[in-house]
Write a protein that holds these residues in place. Structure first.
Motif, PDB file in Angstrom:
ATOM      1  N   ASP A  25      17.844 -11.679  10.877  1.00  0.00           N
ATOM      2  CA  ASP A  25      18.301 -10.833   9.767  1.00  0.00           C
ATOM      3  C   ASP A  25      17.636 -11.227   8.455  1.00  0.00           C
ATOM      4  OD1 ASP A  25      19.876  -9.603  11.657  1.00  0.00           O
ATOM      5  OD2 ASP A  25      21.763 -10.450  10.931  1.00  0.00           O
ATOM      6  N   ALA A  26      17.481 -12.540   8.247  1.00  0.00           N
ATOM      7  CA  ALA A  26      16.829 -13.005   7.018  1.00  0.00           C
ATOM      8  C   ALA A  26      15.392 -12.509   6.945  1.00  0.00           C
ATOM      9  CB  ALA A  26      16.883 -14.531   6.947  1.00  0.00           C
ATOM     10  N   LEU A  27      14.696 -12.546   8.056  1.00  0.00           N
ATOM     11  CA  LEU A  27      13.311 -12.080   8.067  1.00  0.00           C
ATOM     12  C   LEU A  27      13.224 -10.559   8.019  1.00  0.00           C
ATOM     13  CD1 LEU A  27      11.743 -14.637  10.555  1.00  0.00           C
ATOM     14  CD2 LEU A  27      11.463 -14.552   8.068  1.00  0.00           C
ATOM     15  N   ALA A  28      14.232  -9.884   8.546  1.00  0.00           N
ATOM     16  CA  ALA A  28      14.261  -8.419   8.466  1.00  0.00           C
ATOM     17  C   ALA A  28      14.328  -7.968   7.006  1.00  0.00           C
ATOM     18  CB  ALA A  28      15.444  -7.866   9.256  1.00  0.00           C
ATOM     19  N   LYS A  29      15.046  -8.714   6.182  1.00  0.00           N
ATOM     20  CA  LYS A  29      15.197  -8.357   4.766  1.00  0.00           C
ATOM     21  C   LYS A  29      13.867  -8.354   4.022  1.00  0.00           C
ATOM     22  CE  LYS A  29      19.934  -9.953   4.358  1.00  0.00           C
ATOM     23  NZ  LYS A  29      20.824 -11.028   3.910  1.00  0.00           N
ATOM     24  N   ILE A  30      12.900  -9.131   4.502  1.00  0.00           N
ATOM     25  CA  ILE A  30      11.590  -9.164   3.830  1.00  0.00           C
ATOM     26  C   ILE A  30      10.521  -8.429   4.645  1.00  0.00           C
ATOM     27  CG2 ILE A  30      12.100 -11.258   2.519  1.00  0.00           C
ATOM     28  CD1 ILE A  30      10.287 -12.798   4.522  1.00  0.00           C
TER      29      ILE A  30
END
Length: 131
Positions: A25-30
């Motif tokens: 999810d953290a990487l999806a945000k960027i």
């Protein structure tokens, strides 16, 4: 347990990657997209590969000559230690500066300076421990 970075191991890693919100999810945000290879230092080619699209692992398996954005190498002993105990920011810095963790492809400096990438990268070692 499957051999480190074998197709079976990488498939389990893909599942665990996608189950970890602090990673996927953290990487999806960027909008993180990348092909990441993992291997043993001194071997000609990496052993496994993980394809990330929009933060999620969408493909995994044995390395088959794919073009990669990241190629991470370490001794099998180091990988096993990090998988068992995890790796924090200080440990990552030490591993990199002592060349225990090598980036055959990829820009360690750019990654570590961006907390949106550094945090998930550190978390990926914890996730490896679930495989």
């Amino acid at each position: 347990m499957a051999d480190l970075f074998s197709a079976q191991w990488m498939n389990r890693f893909q599942t665990e990657w996608n189950n970890e919100s602090e990673l996927a999810d953290a990487l999806a945000k960027i909008g993180f997209n990348s092909t990441i290879a993992y291997g043993i230092d001194g071997e000609d080619a990496p052993r496994g590969v993980l394809v990330i699209e929009g933060g999620k692992a969408v493909k995994s398996g044995a390395y088959a000559g794919e073009e990669v954005n990241w190629d991470l190498r370490a001794s099998e002993e180091s990988w096993n230690k990090w998988i068992e105990k995890g790796l924090g920011m200080m440990g990552l810095g030490m591993a990199y500066t002592t060349r225990k963790l090598k980036f055959e492809v990829g820009d360690y400096g750019a990654m570590i300076k961006d907390p949106r990438m550094a945090g998930p990268f550190i978390k990926s070692f914890t996730v490896m421990g679930r495989v």
